[in-house]
Scaffold this motif. Structure first.
Motif, PDB file in Angstrom:
ATOM      1  N   LEU A  96       2.209   7.761  -7.288  1.00  0.00           N
ATOM      2  CA  LEU A  96       1.997   6.346  -7.579  1.00  0.00           C
ATOM      3  C   LEU A  96       1.426   5.711  -6.318  1.00  0.00           C
ATOM      4  CD1 LEU A  96       5.378   5.574  -9.387  1.00  0.00           C
ATOM      5  CD2 LEU A  96       3.197   6.289 -10.407  1.00  0.00           C
ATOM      6  N   ASP A  97       0.426   4.859  -6.492  1.00  0.00           N
ATOM      7  CA  ASP A  97      -0.294   4.290  -5.366  1.00  0.00           C
ATOM      8  C   ASP A  97      -0.121   2.772  -5.332  1.00  0.00           C
ATOM      9  OD1 ASP A  97      -1.995   4.120  -3.166  1.00  0.00           O
ATOM     10  OD2 ASP A  97      -3.798   4.074  -4.401  1.00  0.00           O
ATOM     11  N   GLY A  98       0.692   2.300  -4.415  1.00  0.00           N
ATOM     12  CA  GLY A  98       0.855   0.870  -4.204  1.00  0.00           C
ATOM     13  C   GLY A  98       2.041   0.274  -4.940  1.00  0.00           C
ATOM     14  N   ARG A  99       2.491  -0.850  -4.402  1.00  0.00           N
ATOM     15  CA  ARG A  99       3.660  -1.561  -4.928  1.00  0.00           C
ATOM     16  C   ARG A  99       3.517  -1.871  -6.415  1.00  0.00           C
ATOM     17  NH1 ARG A  99       4.404  -6.841  -1.855  1.00  0.00           N
ATOM     18  NH2 ARG A  99       5.736  -5.627  -0.471  1.00  0.00           N
ATOM     19  N   GLU A 100       2.336  -2.330  -6.828  1.00  0.00           N
ATOM     20  CA  GLU A 100       2.147  -2.728  -8.227  1.00  0.00           C
ATOM     21  C   GLU A 100       2.306  -1.538  -9.177  1.00  0.00           C
ATOM     22  OE1 GLU A 100      -1.355  -4.681 -10.912  1.00  0.00           O
ATOM     23  OE2 GLU A 100      -1.113  -5.448  -8.878  1.00  0.00           O
ATOM     24  N   GLU A 101       1.708  -0.409  -8.821  1.00  0.00           N
ATOM     25  CA  GLU A 101       1.822   0.780  -9.668  1.00  0.00           C
ATOM     26  C   GLU A 101       3.263   1.301  -9.698  1.00  0.00           C
ATOM     27  OE1 GLU A 101      -0.395   5.084 -10.161  1.00  0.00           O
ATOM     28  OE2 GLU A 101      -1.455   3.487  -9.103  1.00  0.00           O
ATOM     29  N   ILE A 102       3.938   1.232  -8.557  1.00  0.00           N
ATOM     30  CA  ILE A 102       5.346   1.653  -8.480  1.00  0.00           C
ATOM     31  C   ILE A 102       6.192   0.761  -9.390  1.00  0.00           C
ATOM     32  CG2 ILE A 102       7.374   1.774  -6.956  1.00  0.00           C
ATOM     33  CD1 ILE A 102       5.281   2.473  -4.667  1.00  0.00           C
ATOM     34  N   ALA A 103       5.963  -0.551  -9.310  1.00  0.00           N
ATOM     35  CA  ALA A 103       6.716  -1.500 -10.139  1.00  0.00           C
ATOM     36  C   ALA A 103       6.427  -1.279 -11.622  1.00  0.00           C
ATOM     37  CB  ALA A 103       6.373  -2.934  -9.742  1.00  0.00           C
ATOM     38  N   ASP A 135       0.811  -1.220   0.000  1.00  0.00           N
ATOM     39  CA  ASP A 135       0.000   0.000   0.000  1.00  0.00           C
ATOM     40  C   ASP A 135       0.848   1.276   0.000  1.00  0.00           C
ATOM     41  OD1 ASP A 135       1.025  -0.445   2.530  1.00  0.00           O
ATOM     42  OD2 ASP A 135      -0.815   0.106   3.584  1.00  0.00           O
ATOM     43  N   ALA A 136       2.087   1.184  -0.440  1.00  0.00           N
ATOM     44  CA  ALA A 136       3.014   2.328  -0.410  1.00  0.00           C
ATOM     45  C   ALA A 136       2.540   3.482  -1.287  1.00  0.00           C
ATOM     46  CB  ALA A 136       4.404   1.873  -0.879  1.00  0.00           C
ATOM     47  N   THR A 137       2.986   4.682  -0.918  1.00  0.00           N
ATOM     48  CA  THR A 137       2.797   5.857  -1.773  1.00  0.00           C
ATOM     49  C   THR A 137       4.169   6.325  -2.236  1.00  0.00           C
ATOM     50  OG1 THR A 137       2.823   7.339   0.128  1.00  0.00           O
ATOM     51  CG2 THR A 137       0.671   6.627  -0.657  1.00  0.00           C
ATOM     52  N   TYR A 138       4.211   6.801  -3.487  1.00  0.00           N
ATOM     53  CA  TYR A 138       5.479   7.193  -4.107  1.00  0.00           C
ATOM     54  C   TYR A 138       5.226   8.471  -4.885  1.00  0.00           C
ATOM     55  CZ  TYR A 138       9.886   6.252  -6.679  1.00  0.00           C
ATOM     56  OH  TYR A 138      11.151   6.295  -7.208  1.00  0.00           O
ATOM     57  N   VAL A 139       5.885   9.544  -4.500  1.00  0.00           N
ATOM     58  CA  VAL A 139       5.758  10.811  -5.218  1.00  0.00           C
ATOM     59  C   VAL A 139       7.048  11.011  -6.006  1.00  0.00           C
ATOM     60  CG1 VAL A 139       5.389  13.299  -5.060  1.00  0.00           C
ATOM     61  CG2 VAL A 139       4.253  11.754  -3.437  1.00  0.00           C
ATOM     62  N   GLN A 140       6.905  11.033  -7.332  1.00  0.00           N
ATOM     63  CA  GLN A 140       8.051  11.204  -8.223  1.00  0.00           C
ATOM     64  C   GLN A 140       8.527  12.653  -8.204  1.00  0.00           C
ATOM     65  OE1 GLN A 140       7.224   7.971 -11.641  1.00  0.00           O
ATOM     66  NE2 GLN A 140       6.175   9.871 -11.949  1.00  0.00           N
TER      67      GLN A 140
END
Length: 165
Positions: free
Chosen positions: A53-60, A42-47
């Protein structure tokens, strides 16, 4: 908690270096899926460009795409770990600087340098990234002639807007 367990529970600079080393290894291998595995589901990633990006799958998925296109052949350079702070027993915040470099680039230039904030969470004895914020370092000027002119212009516009309201 005895002294030995207390020492093991403490998140240290070495733990931060280990997490960052894994990020670097997966980035340098161009492994989007492996890169994503370092994040919680359920991670959040701001480029650096502000895209969320919302979640491990979207980040990957995004990193897989980028490693095949715009970030093809890049390597990730961790410039400096600026701070490490444990939050509770199973959380930590790490602030570091670094950059993605193309093969023709030999060193990190000020223009390419970014600051990352990683929020880490220990799950099943492993540190995973629950939050990641990446921002280019472009300090806002706080002195000099340009700053003075810009400050006066802002003040004039604000005062004008307040009078009109």
């Amino acid at each position: 908690m005895n002294a030995i367990n207390e020492i093991r529970a403490r998140f240290t600079d070495l733990d931060a270096r280990a997490v960052l080393a894994e990020l670097v290894a997966r980035w340098d291998a161009g492994d989007g899926k492996g890169y994503g595995e370092l994040f919680t589901p359920d991670a959040t990633y701001v480029q650096f460009d502000g895209v969320l990006l919302d979640g491990r799958e979207e980040i990957a998925d995004m990193h897989d795409l980028m490693f095949r296109t715009m970030l093809y052949g890049t390597r990730l350079v961790t410039h400096e770990i600026e701070s490490v702070r444990q939050v509770g027993e199973d959380g930590a915040v790490v602030v570091s600087t670094g950059a993605a470099l193309y093969p023709w680039q030999k060193e990190v230039t000020p223009k390419r340098l970014s600051r990352q904030t990683l929020i880490l969470e220990r799950r099943d004895g492993r540190w995973l990234i629950a939050g990641f914020q990446n921002s280019r370092i472009k300090p806002f000027p706080t002195s000099g002639p340009l700053f003075e002119v810009a400050s006066r212009a802002v003040r004039l516009r604000v005062d004008r807007a307040r009078r009109a309201a």
